[in-house]
Motif scaffolding. Structure first.
Motif, PDB file in Angstrom:
ATOM      1  N   HIS B  33       0.050  -3.298   6.386  1.00  0.00           N
ATOM      2  CA  HIS B  33       1.122  -2.901   5.472  1.00  0.00           C
ATOM      3  C   HIS B  33       0.720  -3.223   4.040  1.00  0.00           C
ATOM      4  N   THR B  34       1.332  -2.520   3.083  1.00  0.00           N
ATOM      5  CA  THR B  34       1.006  -2.781   1.680  1.00  0.00           C
ATOM      6  C   THR B  34       1.488  -4.179   1.313  1.00  0.00           C
ATOM      7  N   LEU B  43      10.321  -4.538   7.487  1.00  0.00           N
ATOM      8  CA  LEU B  43       9.873  -4.251   8.856  1.00  0.00           C
ATOM      9  C   LEU B  43       9.788  -2.764   9.160  1.00  0.00           C
ATOM     10  N   THR B  44      10.503  -1.948   8.383  1.00  0.00           N
ATOM     11  CA  THR B  44      10.496  -0.513   8.662  1.00  0.00           C
ATOM     12  C   THR B  44       9.449   0.215   7.833  1.00  0.00           C
ATOM     13  N   ALA B  45       8.707  -0.528   7.020  1.00  0.00           N
ATOM     14  CA  ALA B  45       7.742   0.104   6.123  1.00  0.00           C
ATOM     15  C   ALA B  45       6.667   0.844   6.932  1.00  0.00           C
ATOM     16  N   PRO B  46       6.089   1.884   6.360  1.00  0.00           N
ATOM     17  CA  PRO B  46       5.051   2.632   7.071  1.00  0.00           C
ATOM     18  C   PRO B  46       3.774   1.815   7.231  1.00  0.00           C
ATOM     19  N   TRP B  47       3.043   2.107   8.290  1.00  0.00           N
ATOM     20  CA  TRP B  47       1.777   1.423   8.534  1.00  0.00           C
ATOM     21  C   TRP B  47       0.686   2.048   7.679  1.00  0.00           C
ATOM     22  N   THR B  48      -0.304   1.261   7.307  1.00  0.00           N
ATOM     23  CA  THR B  48      -1.381   1.791   6.481  1.00  0.00           C
ATOM     24  C   THR B  48      -2.726   1.163   6.869  1.00  0.00           C
ATOM     25  N   LEU B  49      -3.771   1.905   6.685  1.00  0.00           N
ATOM     26  CA  LEU B  49      -5.116   1.382   6.949  1.00  0.00           C
ATOM     27  C   LEU B  49      -5.816   0.987   5.649  1.00  0.00           C
TER      28      LEU B  49
END
Lengths: 301, 269
Positions: B33-34, B43-49
Motif C-alpha cells: 500500500h502507499t 484498510l480499503t485502500a487499493p493494493w499496489t506493487l
C-alpha cells in the motif's frame, strides 16, 4: 598371552589413536583458530595500551580495565545491559510458559495460536527492527496512531532516553518468547495425563496443580531456557543498528554494541578487548551452570 | 473451573496470538500500500506493487540472495564435515585425554563468535578472508554444539551394526559413512533446519567482515537499504523486509512441524 598377540593389540590401539586424532584435528584446528586463539589474544590485547604512530603500544597491565571502570559511558552501558537482561529474561520466560500452557490446552484455533507465537522467531532481528520502526516512529507510527484514537499525546519512543531501552526490550521479547515456548511445550507434552486426573480427584484446583506439579516438573526446562536467555541478553543487539544506534545519549546502548563501536568506529581495540574479557567472564559463570545441565540431559537419553 | 472461565481464557489466548502476529501481518500489508494509506490504516485502500518496485530497484537483491544462499550452504557443509568427524571420534574411539578435550570443545558454547568479533576480525584479516563468504562462515563451522549433538547421536547407534560392518571389511571411515551417517539422518535434518535459519538471519559478524555488494548477505543489505541516510519511505522498507523474510517464512509455514521438531532436537544454535 604371548608376546606377539600383545604386540598386535598394542598396534591396533595405536592405530585407533592415530585415526582418532586424524578425525578430531580438522575441528580442533578450526576451534583453535576462531575460538581458543582469539580468546587468549583478547586477554593479551586488553593488557596493552592503544598504539599510535608516535607512541607504540606498551604493556600496561590492568590499566585498560581501570580506564573502563572510570568511563561513565561504560558504566551506563553495563547498567543498560543489566536492565536489558533483568527485563527481557523474566518477561520472556513467563510469557513463554503462559503461551506453552495455552498452546497445549484444548482450545479452538490451536494451530493458529502456536504458529502466531512462534513465527517472530523465524525473522532476522534486522527485519524485526524494521517492522517495529513502523510502530515507533513519532507522528505517523502505528503506536502514535492508536494512541491518537484515545487522545494520547504523540510519543517519540526511540528518541527519548526514558523510553528507548524499553522499546528495544519489547522487540527482543517479541522475538524470543515464542522460541522458548517450544521447549516448554515439549516438556508439557511429556507430563502424563494421569497426574492431572489424580490431582482433580484429590480436589486440587487448577492453580494448585500448576504450582505444585507442573512447575516443578518443568524445572530442567526452565534452567535450560534461562541459560539461553542469558546468552541472548548479550547476543541480541542487531536491532540497535536500525532502531536507535545506542542513543539517544547512550541510553539504549548495550555492551556488545559498545564493543563493536569501540573496535570498529573508535579504533580502540584494547578497550574493546577488556570489555570482551569481562563479558566472557560473565558467560563463563553461565557455562558452569550449563555444563551441569548438559550432563543431566545426557543421562535422560 | 467453570466453562465460562475456560472460554475467556481461550479467547485471551487467541487475542494474544493475533496481537503477536499483527506486527508482521501489518508490515506485509503495508508493503503493498502507499505510505499515506499505510500510515492512516486505510484498510480499503487499493493494493499496489509500487513499493516492491522501488525496493527491488534500490539494491542488488538478487546478489544478496545469492550470497546468503552460498553462505548458508557453505556453513552447513562445513558444519556437517567438521562435526561429523569430531563427533564420531568423541563417541566411538578410545583416546587419551578425550574427556578433557571434549570439555575444552564445549567451552566454545560460551565463547560465542559474536563476542569475539574484535580478534576474529584480525584472524580473518591475516588469513585473507575479509570480504569473502568463507570469512563470514568460517567461525561457525566447527560448532561445539554440532559436535556435542553428533556425539550424542552416534553414541546411541547399536554397537552390533558397527561390528558387523567391520567384519565385512569396512575401515574406520567406511563404518562412519555406511553405518553412523545413515543412522543419524534425522539429527542431520534437524541440525540443518536450525543452522539454515540461524545463518539466514545472522547480522553482526557478516556486517563486520563484508564491505562490498559481492559478499554482503541479505540481512546486511537490508540494513543498508533501510538506513535513514538512504531516505527510503517506510512502505518501501516494509516491501524490502517482506522480500527478505519471505523465502524462510514460507518454508517455515509449509514445514512447520519439522521446524519445531528441529528446534527441539537441536535447540541451541
Amino acid at each position: 598371552m604371548t608376546d606377539s598377540t600383545r604386540q598386535l593389540q598394542q598396534m591396533a590401539r595405536r592405530r585407533q589413536a592415530v585415526h582418532g586424532w586424524l578425525l578430531l584435528s580438522p575441528a580442533l584446528i578450526m576451534l583453535s583458530t576462531f575460538a581458543f586463539y582469539p580468546s587468549v589474544a583478547t586477554v593479551w590485547t586488553s593488557l596493552w595500551s592503544r598504539g599510535t604512530r608516535r607512541n607504540p603500544s606498551e604493556f600496561v597491565g590492568l590499566e585498560n580495565y581501570q580506564r573502563l571502570l572510570d568511563d561513565p559511558t561504560f558504566r551506563e552501558v553495563a547498567w543498560n545491559n543489566l536492565l536489558y537482561a533483568g527485563v527481557t529474561i523474566p518477561v520472556s520466560i513467563v510469557l513463554a510458559l503462559v503461551m506453552a500452557l495455552w498452546a497445549n490446552a484444548k482450545i479452538p484455533a490451536r494451530g493458529f495460536v502456536r504458529t502466531a507465537y512462534f513465527t517472530p522467531t523465524m525473522l532476522p532481528m534486522i527485519a524485526a527492527a524494521n517492522i517495529w520502526l513502523f510502530f515507533y516512529t513519532p507522528g505517523f507510527g502505528v503506536l502514535d496512531t492508536i494512541g491518537g484514537l484515545f487522545g494520547a499525546p504523540s510519543v517519540n519512543w526511540l528518541g527519548q532516553p526514558e523510553t528507548a531501552l524499553w522499546a528495544i526490550c519489547a522487540v527482543t521479547i517479541w522475538k524470543e518468547a515464542g522460541f522458548f515456548m517450544v521447549f516448554y511445550l515439549a516438556a508439557l507434552q511429556t507430563i502424563p495425563e494421569d497426574l492431572r486426573e489424580a490431582a482433580q480427584i484429590e480436589g486440587a484446583s487448577r492453580w494448585t496443580y500448576l504450582r505444585r506439579i507442573v512447575l516443578p516438573l518443568l524445572m530442567p526446562t526452565t534452567l535450560f531456557v534461562l541459560v539461553n536467555a542469558l546468552i541472548n541478553s548479550v547476543k541480541l543487539i542487531d536491532h540497535l543498528f536500525i532502531l536507535t544506534k545506542g542513543g539517544p545519549s547512550d541510553s539504549s546502548k548495550l555492551i556488545l554494541y559498545y564493543i563493536w563501536e569501540s573496535a570498529f568506529a573508535f579504533f580502540d581495540a584494547p578497550s574493546a578487548a577488556a570489555m570482551t574479557v569481562l563479558v566472557l567472564i560473565v558467560l563463563g559463570v553461565g557455562a558452569a551452570v550449563q555444563f551441569r545441565m548438559l550432563d543431566r540431559r545426557t543421562h535422560y537419553r | 473451573m467453570t466453562g465460562w472461565m475456560r472460554h475467556a481464557e481461550a479467547a485471551l489466548a487467541v487475542l494474544v496470538a493475533i496481537l503477536w502476529i499483527s506486527p508482521l501481518v501489518f508490515a506485509v500489508w503495508a508493503a503493498f500500500h502507499t505510505p499515506t494509506d499505510a500510515i492512516n490504516f486505510n484498510l480499503t485502500a487499493p493494493w499496489t506493487l509500487e513499493n516492491v518496485r522501488t525496493a527491488w530497484g534500490g539494491a542488488p537483491w538478487l546478489r544478496y540472495f545469492l550470497n546468503t544462499f552460498l553462505l548458508v550452504t557453505l556453513v552447513l557443509v562445513g558444519q556437517f564435515f567438521f562435526c561429523t568427524l569430531a563427533g564420531y571420534a568423541f563417541a566411538q574411539i578410545d583416546l587419551p585425554f578425550k574427556d578433557t578435550l571434549f570439555l575444552l570443545v564445549l567451552l566454545q558454547l560460551f565463547i560465542l563468535p559474536e563476542v569475539l568479533i574484535v580478534e576474529n576480525y584480525d584472524v580473518a584479516a591475516r588469513l585473507g578472508l575479509l570480504d569473502t563468504v568463507l570469512g563470514i562462515g568460517a567461525p561457525y563451522m566447527a560448532s561445539a554444539f554440532g559436535i556435542f549433538l553428533m556425539r550424542q547421536t552416534f553414541k546411541s547407534v547399536p554397537k552390533e551394526l558397527d561390528e558387523a560392518a567391520r567384519i565385512e571389511g569396512c575401515g574406520t571411515l567406511g563404518v562412519l559413512w555406511r553405518v553412523y551417517v545413515p543412522a543419524a539422518r534425522p539429527t542431520y535434518l534437524a541440525y540443518a533446519l536450525v543452522s539454515i535459519s540461524t545463518h539466514w538471519n545472522n547480522f553482526l559478524w557478516p556486517l563486520i567482515v563484508t564491505n562490498s555488494d559481492t559478499t554482503r548477505p541479505l540481512t546486511v543489505g537490508l540494513s543498508i537499504f533501510a538506513a535513514p541516510e538512504n531516505g527510503v519511505n517506510i512502505s518501501a522498507i516494509s516491501a524490502a523486509t517482506t522480500l527478505v523474510v519471505a523465502p524462510l517464512l514460507i518454508l517455515f509455514l509449509v514445514f512447520q512441524r519439522h521446524f519445531v521438531q528441529a528446534f527441539l532436537r537441536a535447540g541451541i544454535k
